[in-house]
Design an enzyme around this catalytic site. Sequence first.
Site, PDB file in Angstrom:
ATOM      1  N   GLY A 345       0.799  -1.220   0.000  1.00 40.20           N
ATOM      2  CA  GLY A 345       0.000   0.000   0.000  1.00 40.20           C
ATOM      3  C   GLY A 345       0.828   1.264   0.000  1.00 40.20           C
ATOM      4  CD  GLU A 368      15.573   9.830 -28.629  1.00 42.15           C
ATOM      5  OE1 GLU A 368      15.927   9.292 -29.701  1.00 42.15           O
ATOM      6  OE2 GLU A 368      16.086  10.864 -28.202  1.00 42.15           O
ATOM      7  N   GLY A 369      10.663   7.270 -30.348  1.00 41.04           N
ATOM      8  CA  GLY A 369      10.047   6.209 -31.119  1.00 41.04           C
ATOM      9  C   GLY A 369       9.421   5.181 -30.202  1.00 41.04           C
TER      10      GLY A 369
END
Length: 384
Positions: A345, A368-369
Amino acid sequence: MELLEDSIVPAESREVKAEARAFAEEHIAPNAAECFERGEYPWEILEAGMNAGLVAQDIPEEYGGRGFSLQDVLAIAEEFYRADAGIALTLQLASFGAEIVYEYGDEALIEEFVRPVAENEQITGLAVSEPQTGSDLAGMETTAEKDGDEYVIDGEKYWIGNGVEADWVTVYAKTGSDPNDRYGNYSTFVVPTDADGYEAEHIPEKIGFRASNQAHIEFENCRVPEENLVGIEGAGFYMLAEFFNHGRIVVGGHGLGLAAAAIEAASEFVHDREAFGRSVDEFQAVQHDLAEMRMAFERSRALVWRAAEKVTNGEHPGYWAALAKADATETAVECAERGMELHGGRSVLSENRIARVYRDARIPVIYEGANAVQRNLIYNQAPR
């Protein structure tokens, strides 16, 4: 715990790596939580990085930089991103796009724009992505039309690092319309951010990388002299393809730094807690999770550093760069997710390092792709 040990790092890059680690320990890590919470651009840390000679120093010595190699920049990325991804991105984006100018621009353009960046008098950015187009470099719609001895730029760019803060940006724009040559229709330009017709505003409230700024840029009849064309008209796509081969190796370093941070945070947490009358790290399920994280990290790190050598030597660079980027950034996500589970949690509290790492790790898989595109490149460019 020494995850980023330097036996895998080339000997000539180890001194720079040590510099980066010392800087990260002094300037980045102690400020990470506050910078994340405030979501403000860390100008003071950027200035400290400049003074330490660790910002924009991939620029060759002849133009005022230190001539850092790809391996040097990768080593810096590992250390910086392990300390904090948002601050690290700000530091590494300070010269983003300048590489294209010093690789392909003429001497006058380099002296006017690149040298001030190397000497830490200016910062820059790279404007490629657009609101409706991210990874498709041949689908961008921003145009640059020749008008006498000027180019007139119109369109929009999105997710542009330093779009507001930069002194100038390298802009990727459409200069042709040949349907039979999608890749030959684009060029790159140096555009000062104080040019008429250049308007930029910050993109608000990102889930991660909160200590770096990205912008939405609008170009409206933005004129730049023809001398600001980088290289030759129509070569922009090919310039970017080469640039991203190097950039994706560095993004692999982003992933490695984030993965290391996740492993460190998880290991420290489970060793300091008790449940059901014993230390949490004594449970076999916990041990297996930590083992899986280490296995994934070590595989990715070996791949990224091997890929750096391949790209440097020009051996199927697109293939190796895509492998490194996709694998390391996904390893960061895997380690961050397991780290969250091990925190239970408490993982949702933003004050905890693992919560920041988890949010930051979701982002490099996209920039970057996107990694789906990297898989296309891996398949299509694999050595045969």
